[in-house]
Structures are given as structure tokens and as C-alpha cells.
Design an enzyme around this catalytic site. Structure first.
Site, short mmCIF file in Angstrom:
data_model
loop_
_atom_site.label_atom_id
_atom_site.label_comp_id
_atom_site.label_asym_id
_atom_site.label_seq_id
_atom_site.Cartn_x
_atom_site.Cartn_y
_atom_site.Cartn_z
N LYS A 181 33.62 20.77 43.70
CA LYS A 181 32.86 21.99 43.41
C LYS A 181 33.69 23.22 43.77
O LYS A 181 34.05 23.43 44.92
CB LYS A 181 31.57 22.04 44.24
CG LYS A 181 30.71 23.26 43.88
CD LYS A 181 29.63 23.58 44.89
CE LYS A 181 30.01 24.65 45.85
NZ LYS A 181 30.25 26.00 45.29
N GLY A 211 28.65 25.54 40.55
CA GLY A 211 27.28 25.76 41.02
C GLY A 211 27.29 26.24 42.45
O GLY A 211 28.34 26.26 43.10
N GLY A 213 26.63 26.63 46.54
CA GLY A 213 26.75 25.72 47.68
C GLY A 213 25.41 25.12 48.03
O GLY A 213 25.30 23.92 48.29
N SER A 214 24.37 25.96 48.02
CA SER A 214 23.07 25.47 48.49
C SER A 214 22.50 24.38 47.58
O SER A 214 21.82 23.48 48.06
CB SER A 214 22.09 26.63 48.63
OG SER A 214 22.03 27.33 47.41
N GLU A 215 22.80 24.43 46.27
CA GLU A 215 22.28 23.37 45.40
C GLU A 215 23.35 22.32 45.09
O GLU A 215 23.24 21.15 45.48
CB GLU A 215 21.73 23.96 44.09
CG GLU A 215 21.05 22.87 43.25
CD GLU A 215 20.49 23.36 41.91
OE1 GLU A 215 20.84 24.48 41.50
OE2 GLU A 215 19.74 22.58 41.30
N GLY A 217 26.62 22.12 46.04
CA GLY A 217 27.39 21.67 47.21
C GLY A 217 26.57 20.71 48.06
O GLY A 217 27.04 19.65 48.47
N GLU A 255 39.11 22.28 56.58
CA GLU A 255 40.04 23.40 56.76
C GLU A 255 39.19 24.65 56.89
O GLU A 255 38.53 25.06 55.93
CB GLU A 255 40.97 23.55 55.54
CG GLU A 255 41.82 22.34 55.25
CD GLU A 255 42.95 22.15 56.24
OE1 GLU A 255 43.14 23.01 57.13
OE2 GLU A 255 43.63 21.11 56.14
P1 NAP Z 1 31.82 29.25 52.74
O1 NAP Z 1 30.59 30.06 52.64
O2 NAP Z 1 31.93 28.29 53.85
O3 NAP Z 1 31.95 28.52 51.32
C1 NAP Z 1 32.95 27.61 51.00
C2 NAP Z 1 32.41 26.68 49.95
O4 NAP Z 1 31.31 25.97 50.48
C3 NAP Z 1 31.93 27.39 48.68
O5 NAP Z 1 32.23 26.60 47.57
C4 NAP Z 1 30.42 27.47 48.93
O6 NAP Z 1 29.65 27.57 47.75
C5 NAP Z 1 30.19 26.12 49.60
N1 NAP Z 1 28.93 26.02 50.33
C6 NAP Z 1 28.18 27.02 50.87
N2 NAP Z 1 27.03 26.52 51.38
C7 NAP Z 1 27.04 25.18 51.16
C8 NAP Z 1 26.13 24.11 51.45
N3 NAP Z 1 24.96 24.30 52.05
N4 NAP Z 1 26.49 22.86 51.08
C9 NAP Z 1 27.66 22.63 50.47
N5 NAP Z 1 28.53 23.59 50.14
C10 NAP Z 1 28.25 24.86 50.51
O7 NAP Z 1 33.12 30.16 52.81
P2 NAP Z 1 33.58 31.28 51.80
O8 NAP Z 1 32.76 32.50 52.11
O9 NAP Z 1 33.62 30.80 50.40
O10 NAP Z 1 35.10 31.46 52.26
C11 NAP Z 1 35.45 32.18 53.38
C12 NAP Z 1 35.71 31.28 54.56
O11 NAP Z 1 36.54 30.18 54.24
C13 NAP Z 1 36.41 31.99 55.66
O12 NAP Z 1 35.78 31.74 56.88
C14 NAP Z 1 37.83 31.41 55.66
O13 NAP Z 1 38.51 31.41 56.85
C15 NAP Z 1 37.61 30.05 55.17
N6 NAP Z 1 38.82 29.57 54.47
C16 NAP Z 1 39.59 28.65 55.12
C17 NAP Z 1 40.74 28.18 54.52
C18 NAP Z 1 41.62 27.16 55.20
O14 NAP Z 1 42.47 26.60 54.56
N7 NAP Z 1 41.45 26.86 56.46
C19 NAP Z 1 41.08 28.63 53.25
C20 NAP Z 1 40.27 29.55 52.62
C21 NAP Z 1 39.12 30.00 53.26
P3 NAP Z 1 29.28 28.99 47.07
O15 NAP Z 1 29.87 30.06 47.90
O16 NAP Z 1 29.86 28.87 45.72
O17 NAP Z 1 27.78 29.08 47.03
#
Ligand code: NAP
Ligand code: MG
Length: 495
Positions: A181, A211, A213-215, A217, A255
Site C-alpha cells: 500500500k 487507499g 491507512g485506516s481502511e 492499511g 523503519e
Molecule cells: P504514517 O502516518 O505512519 O503513515 C505511513 C503509512 O502508514 C501510510 O501509508 C499511511 O496511510 C499508513 N497508515 C496510517 N494509519 C494506518 C493504519 N491504521 N493501518 C495501516 N496503515 C496505516 O507516517 P507518514 O505521515 O506517512 O510519514 C511520516 C513519518 O514516517 C515520519 O514520522 C517519518 O520519520 C517516518 N518515515 C520514516 C522513514 C524511515 O525510513 N525510517 C522513511 C520515511 C518516513 P495514509 O497516510 O495513506 O492514510
């Protein structure tokens, strides 16, 4: 037509079992965060859609796992070739979809060059996968590595194709199939790459479900027939995924976030060190987990360094992402832009000294976007702006002269993803690299990635490693087999 004249579909469907499938329910909008333009409608995968994708991956697994490593290696090279042919167009798509500056997609360290290198690397590394074997009395012990099965992978928006390659290349090389996803803020390039992969891979080996994350993911996380989870994103979400994997007793590679220290000793050439610091906190508009956002600056050079740092930061061009001179462009979404501005307010409230930046800038024809000036605070390490991940171009500068205290503060964070050290003194460099609690440490060049090196975090920055060969361990499990030359007598009582 969009600003870069890239042809896009008006609607993107799900990629399941080698075909583009309409979603059961809805679509969502892919937005250009600089202009607000709707770029395309993206399918929103429901629980049933995810189930179809997992079934396709499950059906494809035995044949894919059964291919020789040479065959899988050749497939990975074909993927790298296809990305190479299309990287210019795909980079433009990510520029439009994420608001990141076009020059980043056209530089040597562009997302696509990193992604292509990942496919090439794992195409080679898999040829060198080895287990263990040794003679035992009247036989042989063999330890072999086998793929895990179906992987569920969830990626963020900041470097979409880098994240895609980190997940897909090792999983496929090792013989797994997958359901991935992408983020709702950056799904188009993944679905465009699906068109390329449709021509290359057997049906069902990869399945891409856009799609929320909440649905979507959550449906991946809850699916009972997934053998491994891999996630990049926030630490908060990573913890939830760790819990789910724990309950299911399946492995998870995580990560997560970072708040990386960048340590400057007094013996550096100031002008070059300044460039490193600016690059370190400003690349990807500061929206990278690796950005060096806490500068530990030695007292002896503090004033001169700050003078040059401020001058350099103020010279960066903030502007339209599609202009190749732009260095700082739009935040990935209005939500993210507001989040960054909120943190700038928090910094002011906690009495950090704002020395440059701090404002949202209006960019002509991009009024929708959140263009935020690179912002520098003189701060202390205990402030929220120094402890919490802002994910924007915001730097906390912390002065130091007591080495032990500086190391203590550099490590005083829940994160442990990366760190930079700048010094001309080898002893300083070695000692400091050994003392820092971080998975990636760069001496004298920030973000110095080398193919084959393990990438991952200490502490709350994650679990497991990607990028290097260790990733193959994360996508396989070991099996030991003993082979006896003949049936020996067992001599069990009663026989
Ligand atoms: P995030 O909110 O954790 O989202 C990451 C992914 O998880 C998105 O695809 C999101 O979907 C999905 N997601 C959200 N809620 C979910 C759930 N309940 N079940 C399953 N999947 C779910 O983070 P973000 O705002 O996209 O990215 C920023 C963060 O990522 C920062 O904290 C950053 O440090 C971290 N990051 C880490 C790395 C690394 O390599 N360590 C690299 C890049 C980013 P949607 O947003 O599409 O709804
Ligand atoms: Mg977008």
C-alpha cells in the site's frame, strides 16, 4: 494538463493478480500539494479488495518461490531497466504528487537512482545467498534459507520510489510475493510502475492497493493470511504494527522516525561544514526521517558558523517545485504544512531564539501550498522542538564545549536513526561514532549512502534492517535439514 505536461490517467485502479481492477467502493483524489490541482482519482481498496490481493499473492507464491535465484535475479534486472527508461517521467510525477523540488528527482542521488540501485543490488545479492552445511557422523547438516510467503508492505509519502524499492526488491529477490500500500499523498508513481511490472512479472507476484491507512492499511494488518509485515512511517504507527505482528507471531520490519544529531567540532572548515548542515536539515524539504535536525555546534566557532549558516540558508531558493532552481518547495500536504508551522510556534513559546525563517511564503501560481522558510532556532536539547519529529526544514542549534555532556545530549532522544559528525580529527571521529546510539553514522558527509550498507534504526527508530544484505535475512527464514547416508539403528527401548 499539469504543469510538467506529464500524461496521467484520470483514474487509477488497483493492481491485483496482474490486472487493473476497479475498487469495490470508492476513489480518492491525488492532489498536487503546491497548486491544489487534482491530478487523478485513485482507487481506495476495501477489505474485500485487499483480500483479493492477498489471495493473488498466495496463489503466485509457490511458483515464484520455486524459480531459481538466477531467474529471479533476471526479473529484478528487468525491473531496474524499466525504471531506468521511465525515471524522468516518473520523477516528474512524484514532483507533482508530493510537491518536492524537481531538482531532487534529477540529481545524482535522485529517488529513482536509489531505487534502481536497490533492484540491481538485490538482483546480485540473491545470487550470493548462502546457508550453511557441514558433515555430521554418517551424514550432512544443511541450513538453508527459505522465503516467508506473502508480505504486507505499507510505505509513506516522502520518497515514494525509494520506499517502494526498499520493500519490493529484497522481498522479491528472496522469493516472496507481496501486497503493497502506497501513501494516499503519493500513490500515482506506484500505480504507474504497476503498468511496467505488468509486462515483466508473473501475475500475482506483486499487488498494489492504494487507499487510506485506516481502511486499506488496516485491512493488510488484520489479514489472517499474511506472513510478514514491513512498514515505513511514524513511530506511533510502528508501535501499533509491532503489537499486531506480535499477536500474530509474524515478523515485522519497521523503519520509523528520527531526530538526528549533527555534531560539529571546532576544527572543521566552516564553509564546507555549513553546506553539510544546510543540506542535512533541508533535503526533501526536511521531510525525511534522516534529516539532521539537531545541530551540536562547538562554542569556539559558534558565532562565525552561525553567521555563515544563516546567510546560506537565506540564499536558498524557495519556489515552484517544477522550477529546477528551487531548493525548498511545498510541504506534502496542507496538513503537514500546518503541522510544521505549529512546531515553529511551539519553539517560540518555549523561548527558543528564532534566528531565521519561521514563515510561510506565498509562491505565485502555488497559493494552495505550504512553502515554509528554512527555520533555525537556537535551542536546548530538552525543548519539544529538539525532541519531537517535525518533518520540516526546522533546525535546533545547541552549543557545546563539554564533550561528555554533548554526547549525552546527542543520545538523549527516543530516536536512533542517524547522526552526522564533522571533524578533521580521526580520534574525535572514531570515538564519537562509537558512542552515538544510531544505526547510520556519517563522518564528514551527511546522508552518505553506500549500496550494500545496512539501513535501519536504533531505539524507537525501528526494528530490522533494509538496503543491505541483511534485508534478505528479514525476508527469509532458516530451515535446518540433516541427511543421513543410511537408516541407522535407533536402539529405542522395546524395539
Ligand atoms: P504514517 O502516518 O505512519 O503513515 C505511513 C503509512 O502508514 C501510510 O501509508 C499511511 O496511510 C499508513 N497508515 C496510517 N494509519 C494506518 C493504519 N491504521 N493501518 C495501516 N496503515 C496505516 O507516517 P507518514 O505521515 O506517512 O510519514 C511520516 C513519518 O514516517 C515520519 O514520522 C517519518 O520519520 C517516518 N518515515 C520514516 C522513514 C524511515 O525510513 N525510517 C522513511 C520515511 C518516513 P495514509 O497516510 O495513506 O492514510
Ligand atoms: Mg499528492
Amino acid at each position: 494538463m499539469n504543469k510538467l505536461n506529464v500524461e496521467l490517467d484520470s483514474k487509477y485502479n488497483l493492481f491485483i493478480n496482474g490486472k487493473f481492477e476497479k475498487p469495490e467502493n470508492d476513489y480518492f483524489e491525488a492532489i498536487n500539494p503546491a497548486t491544489g490541482e487534482v491530478l487523478a482519482e485513485m482507487a481506495s481498496a476495501s477489505k474485500n479488495d485487499v483480500d483479493k490481493a492477498v489471495k493473488a499473492a498466495r496463489n503466485a507464491f509457490p511458483a515464484w518461490a520455486g524459480k531459481s535465484v538466477e531467474e529471479r535475479s533476471a526479473y529484478l534486472h528487468q525491473i531496474a531497466d524499466a525504471l531506468t527508461e521511465n525515471k524522468s517521467r516518473l520523477g516528474k510525477i512524484d514532483c507533482l504528487d508530493t510537491g518536492r523540488a524537481l531538482y531532487e528527482f534529477e540529481s545524482d542521488y535522485s529517488d529513482y537512482n536509489i531505487a534502481i540501485a536497490q533492484f540491481r543490488y538485490f538482483a546480485s545479492a540473491i545470487l550470493d545467498i548462502s546457508g550453511m552445511s557441514r558433515p555430521i557422523t554418517d551424514g550432512q547438516l544443511v541450513v538453508q534459507r527459505e522465503p516467508l510467503g506473502v508480505c504486507g508492505q505499507i510505505i509513506p509519502w516522502n520518497v515514494p520510489m525509494v520506499m517502494f524499492a526498499y520493500k519490493v526488491a529484497p522481498a522479491l529477490a528472496a522469493g516472496n510475493t507481496l501486497v503493497l500500500k502506497p501513501s494516499t499523498d503519493a500513490s500515482i508513481s506506484t500505480m504507474e510502475v504497476a503498468k511496467l511490472l505488468q509486462e515483466i512479472l508473473p501475475a500475482g507476484v506483486v499487488n498494489f492497493v492504494s487507499g487510506s491507512g485506516s481502511e486499506t492499511g488496516q485491512a493488510i494488518l488484520d489479514h489472517p493470511d499474511i506472513d510478514k509485515l514491513a512498514f515505513t512511517g511514524s513511530t506511533e504507527m510502528g508501535r501499533k504494527i509491532g503489537e499486531i505482528a506480535g499477536k500474530k507471531l509474524i515478523p515485522a520490519t519497521l523503519e520509523l522516525g528520527g531526530k538526528s544529531p549533527h555534531i560539529v567540532f571546532s576544527d572543521v572548515e566552516i564553509d564546507k561544514a555549513v553546506e553539510n548542515v544546510v543540506f542535512g536539515f533541508c533535503f526533501y524539504n526536511g521531510q525525511g526521517c534522516l534529516n539532521g535536525t539537531r545541530l551540536f555546534l562547538h562554542d569556539d566557532i559558534y558565532d562565525e558558523f552561525m553567521k555563515q549558516l544563516i546567510k546560506k540558508v537565506e540564499s536558498l531558493k524557495i519556489g515552484d517545485p517544477t522550477d529546477t532552481k528551487t531548493k525548498i518547495s511545498s510541504a506534502v500536504s496542507q496538513k503537514q504544512g500546518k503541522h510544521i508551522l505549529d512546531y515553529i510556534e511551539i519553539g517560540k513559546k518555549e523561548k527558543a531564539t528564532l534566528v531565521t525563517g519561521g514563515n510561510k511564503v506565498e509562491v505565485k501560481d502555488n497559493e494552495y501550498g505550504y512553502f515554509i522558510e528554512p527555520t533555525i532556532f537556537e535551542a536546548t536539547n530538552d525543548m519539544r522542538i529538539s525532541q519531537e519529529e517535525i518533518f520540516g526544514p526546522v533546525l535546533s542549534v545547541i552549543s557545546w564545549n563539554d564533550y561528555d555532556q554533548m554526547i549525552k545530549e546527542a543520545n538523549d532522544t527516543e530516536y536512533g536513526l542517524a547522526a552526522g559528525i564533522m571533524t578533521n580529527n580521526l580520534e574525535n571521529a572514531v570515538k564519537t561514532a562509537n558512542l552515538l546510539e544510531a544505526g547510520n553514522i556519517w563522518v564528514n558527509e551527511y546522508n552518505n549512502f553506500q549500496t550494500g550498507a545496512p539501513f535501519g534504526g536504533y531505539k524507537a527508530s525501528g526494528l530490522g534492517r533494509e538496503y543491505g544484505k541483511e534485508a534478505l535475512d528479514m525476508y527469509t527464514q532458516s530451515k535446518m535439514v540433516t541427511y543421513m547416508n543410511k537408516l541407522p539403528p535407533i536402539g529405542f527401548a522395546g524395539f
